[in-house]
Scaffold this active site. Structure first.
Site, short mmCIF file in Angstrom:
data_model
loop_
_atom_site.label_atom_id
_atom_site.label_comp_id
_atom_site.label_asym_id
_atom_site.label_seq_id
_atom_site.Cartn_x
_atom_site.Cartn_y
_atom_site.Cartn_z
N CYS A 18 0.85 -1.20 0.00
CA CYS A 18 0.00 0.00 0.00
C CYS A 18 0.88 1.24 0.00
O CYS A 18 2.11 1.17 0.01
CB CYS A 18 -0.92 0.01 1.22
SG CYS A 18 -0.01 -0.01 2.78
N CYS A 21 3.51 1.54 2.69
CA CYS A 21 4.76 0.85 2.41
C CYS A 21 5.69 1.73 1.59
O CYS A 21 6.89 1.83 1.86
CB CYS A 21 4.49 -0.45 1.66
SG CYS A 21 3.40 -1.61 2.51
N ASP A 504 4.55 -30.82 12.82
CA ASP A 504 3.16 -30.38 12.92
C ASP A 504 2.31 -31.66 12.95
O ASP A 504 2.71 -32.68 12.37
CB ASP A 504 2.80 -29.53 11.71
CG ASP A 504 1.33 -29.22 11.65
OD1 ASP A 504 0.79 -28.72 12.64
OD2 ASP A 504 0.71 -29.50 10.60
N ASP A 707 2.16 -23.63 7.91
CA ASP A 707 3.37 -23.79 8.71
C ASP A 707 4.54 -22.97 8.20
O ASP A 707 5.66 -23.14 8.67
CB ASP A 707 3.78 -25.27 8.74
CG ASP A 707 2.70 -26.16 9.34
OD1 ASP A 707 2.06 -25.72 10.30
OD2 ASP A 707 2.51 -27.27 8.84
#
Length: 843
Positions: A18, A21, A504, A707
């Site tokens: 945006c 930034c 995980d 992850d």
């Protein structure tokens, strides 16, 4: 660096979303000393910078990174011809890295390639090539006709073989003549035919073609190294062989210049030095060619042409002409040229190159096809979705090549040592010569000459330069054949050193497809109504547990009503309004928080959790209506995989968002050492960091999607992929098959590769440490024995050949754990483009 005039530089910036930034980046850039003007464009994602000196741009890149964004530099890969040892590599890298605007420079001796990351505007390809030429080597654009991989001309191995044959043809008679003169009886017979001088002349005539024709490469490359004050292996061979040849020539034509007894000839040694070095270089070239066999085999899987729809007709075109959106026809027996979706036809396709599965996969309309796979039966029409370098196969090749080009830390140290090793060897050779000249027996000059030349030849650092890249190339190639892609070469060293593997749970240790195992209705609510209401609420959720309830309701043919006011309470449950009634689904804690009385159902929920099933309480208008249990079964190979990791000395931990009872039940069944439950997805990376603070070297294994932060935070991220999602950017290591055996096999390959590198280095350095004193004459006072220069040359070649053959042993590395599908994970590397070879590439 000197001052320069103001210049305008344009570079890309990734990660801006945006105007804020843009403002942040511009503010950072404007504060950099030397920046005259800075402008950032969000739509083009580029920055335009006016600066007054080259180092300002380097600082500007650092400023963009400090703002949280990624400055985009250009990347150029090109060939470098003429390198022969680690000293050459270190020299070229140092020269490239010293250029203003070069962010990173890596040179690989085995592939003879350089990869440079640079800032356009500060440096360009011409400047990079000029820098390489200044070091005495030849840069080659890989898209030129003279590129190293061009198959039209003779290969390096072919050229070396030709020179070796010429050298051997003339060296053999020189050797026979020289040796025969020392044999009693034969020497006398030879003297009766020709005087000694006549035989020396014959040796000279035979040695000349070896020295100046077969060994001409050492003149060209050796003089180039010396001219640029950058001595390397070629310089050592040049000096050693010429010293033997011209010492002998002077001794033949002007023996009076030498002290009595010192006018010996060494034409046999000069010829043998060149021939034996050529033999070693030829064997190296053959072995280096075999180290990249896996990548070449994968490249052969690419189709060269495709049948494309053009003007209502099928036309065969070059693969480079196929664009995304084109309609492509794949006939039976043909290789799929691009990635795409089936638009017409049905068939079976051999996808073993990706999945490793030996059974062909049925394909029909809307199914996805992967380029490089083989269509077996029916004709298919597909719409191209990814072409050229965007295809799955191209990404596999690119990942393997990138991993092979990158250096682990151990190689960086070795290259720095090799960079100073040759000058040290030359200094030792001079010291050896002077030592013998001063302290040696008469004729001292003869002894001094032999010892000095032997030191030069036996200490060539070829083996040092080959120790790591050959092992990395063979190791990563073998890993690719086992369905494992190392995205970074450094990941091999890091993975070999881990002591903790963190997994995980959902979708990694488990199938990732939870199923409803039981549903108990409470009070006046019927089982079907409770399930229908629960499914209505969960239909609006994307959680895997929600999908299990919806699937169960549909399987029973229940009508799922509409919902409104759906709301997710992260980590606790969901709530919505169904047919005017508020339905809440979630954990016991969530129910208690809302004032829902659980009664005996609380104990039932704990019982379900202890059996590794997730309990879900269902309340309608704040009254308990039912208790559902959802289970995600463990992968069939999970327990065996964890046992294999334990046998390899690793601790195994599990991260999960499940409650502690469920997590511990899974851990107990699988044999997991440590469990961290109730962890939200965004907190997994923090848990990895916590483990690392305990001096743990951590590998994290996940699916590469949710992850991603944990994969990036771990010392090594292992992403489990399948089919077209193999190029998961977050992982350092990517498993092409969704099979946990790949974790064990990746660790085994990493350890074996690192062990091979260590053995290679131990041999290369130990060899020189032990043999340099021997060549210098350390044993002469005790045994009267002095090493012949020809033997020294042969010994040097043996060192390099040992390193290469030791690395090539990795090609026969078997899978540490068989894949659960039963495919043969220990088959040979890819060596041809047929379907069987494609299968070997993955299995």
């Amino acid at each position: 660096m000197g001052e320069t005039q103001s210049r305008e530089i344009t570079f890309g910036i990734d990660g801006m979303m945006c105007g804020a930034c843009v403002s942040r980046v511009e503010k950072k850039l404007s504060r950099v000393d030397g920046v005259v003007d800075a402008a950032v464009n969000l739509s083009t994602e580029r920055a335009r910078l006016t600066c007054d000196r080259p180092e300002t741009v380097e600082a500007a890149f650092d400023a963009v990174e400090s703002a949280g964004y990624t400055p985009v530099a250009e990347r150029l890969t090109f060939g470098v011809e003429g390198m022969s040892c680690g000293a050459c590599v270190a020299r070229v890298e140092k020269k490239l890295a010293g250029l203003a605007g070069v962010r990173e420079a890596r040179v690989n001796l085995t592939t003879e390639r350089a990869e440079v990351v640079y800032i356009p505007g500060l440096v360009d390809r011409d400047a990079l090539f000029a820098a390489v030429e200044k070091t005495g080597y030849t840069p080659v654009a890989l898209d030129d006709d003279t590129a190293p991989e061009d198959d039209d001309g003779p290969s390096e191995a072919d050229t070396l073989k030709r020179d070796l044959i010429i050298g051997a043809v003339f060296t053999l008679p020189v050797f026979v003549i020289a040796m025969a003169r020392m044999v009693p009886g034969i020497g006398a017979a030879m003297a009766s035919v020709l005087p000694a001088t006549g035989w020396y002349v014959i040796e000279l005539l035979l040695a000349c073609p070896v020295q100046f024709w077969a060994g001409r490469r050492f003149y060209r490359l050796g003089f180039g190294e010396l001219r640029h004050a950058a001595p390397g292996m070629n310089s050592l061979v040049l000096i050693g062989s010429n010293a033997a040849f011209f010492y002998s020539l002077v001794a033949l034509v002007a023996p009076g210049l030498f002290p009595a007894g010192a006018a010996h000839t060494y034409f046999d040694a000069a010829a043998m030095i060149v021939t034996l070095i050529l033999l070693g270089r030829w064997l190296e070239a053959l072995a280096k060619g075999r180290t990249s066999q896996a990548v070449r085999g994968l490249m052969q899987l690419k189709a060269s042409t495709a049948r494309v729809r053009r003007d209502n007709d099928w036309v065969e075109v070059d693969i480079a002409e196929v664009a995304a959106g084109d309609r492509v026809q794949v006939r039976p027996g043909e290789r799929v040229p691009v990635d795409g979706l089936v638009t017409a036809g049905e068939s079976y396709v051999d996808e073993s190159m990706i999945s490793g599965e030996p059974v062909a996969v049925a394909k029909c309309v809307d199914d996805e096809l992967i380029g490089g796979t083989v269509n077996q039966r029916g004709s298919l029409e597909i719409e191209a979705s990814r072409v050229g370098e965007d295809t799955t196969l191209a990404r596999i090749i690119r990942m393997v090549e990138d991993a092979q080009a990158e250096k682990p830390a151990i190689q960086a140290v070795a290259d720095r040592i090799a960079g100073v090793f040759v000058p040290i060897v030359m200094a030792l050779s001079v010291a050896t010569f002077l030592g013998w000249l001063v302290f040696g027996p008469s004729p001292a000059i003869s002894y001094a000459f032999v010892a000095a030349v032997s030191v030069l030849l036996i200490a060539c650092p070829c083996a040092m330069g080959l120790a790591t890249p050959t092992a990395i190339m063979v190791g990563t190639g073998r890993a690719a054949a086992l369905g494992i892609l190392f995205r970074r070469g450094t990941a091999i060293e890091q993975l070999a050193g881990i002591d903790t593997a963190v997994f995980d749970k959902t979708g990694t240790l488990t199938e990732g497809q939870p199923k409803l195992t039981s549903l108990v209705a409470v009070g006046s609510y019927s089982k079907s109504r409770t399930l229908a209401y629960a499914a209505a609420v969960e239909a609006a959720s994307e959680h895997p547990v929600a999908a299990a309830i919806v699937t169960a309701a549909r399987a029973q043919g229940l009508e799922i009503p509409a919902v409104s006011d759906f709301k997710v309470h992260a980590g606790q449950g969901v709530k919505a309004v169904v047919e005017g009634q508020t339905v809440v689904i979630g954990s016991a804690a969530f129910m208690t928080e809302r004032g829902v009385a659980l009664g005996d159902a609380a104990a039932d929920g704990e019982s379900e959790a202890e059996q590794a099933r997730t309990p879900l309480f269902i309340a309608i208008d704040d009254q308990l209506a039912g208790l559902a249990a959802v289970a995600d079964s463990e992968r069939a190979e999970a327990a065996a995989m964890i046992e294999a990791l334990h046998e390899r000395g690793l601790e195994v931990a599990m991260l999960t968002g499940d409650n502690e009872a469920t997590a511990k039940a899974v851990a107990s069944r699988l044999g997991i050492d440590r469990v961290v439950a109730g962890v939200m997805p965004d907190a997994k990376a923090a848990e990895i960091a916590r483990l690392q603070t305990e001096d743990q070297q951590v590998a994290f294994v996940g699916d590469g999607i949710n992850d991603a932060p944990a994969l990036a935070r771990a010392d090594v991220g292992i992403a489990i992929g399948s089919g077209t999602d193999i190029a998961i950017e977050a992982g350092d290591v990517v498993l092409m098959r969704a099979d946990l055996a790949g974790v064990v096999n990746a660790h085994a390959v990493a350890r074996s590769t690192l062990q091979t590198i260590r053995v290679n280095f131990g041999w290369a350095y130990g060899y020189n440490v032990l043999l340099i004193p021997l060549a210098a004459g350390a044993l002469y006072p005790f045994t009267g024995w002095l090493l012949n220069p020809a033997i020294a040359a042969g010994a040097m070649s043996v060192s390099s050949v040992f390193v290469l053959t030791n690395s090539l042993r990795l090609r026969r590395l078997s899978a540490a754990m068989a894949v659960s599908s039963g495919t043969d994970a220990s088959s040979d590397d890819v060596s041809s483009a047929d379907a069987g070879s494609a299968k070997a590439a993955a299995s």
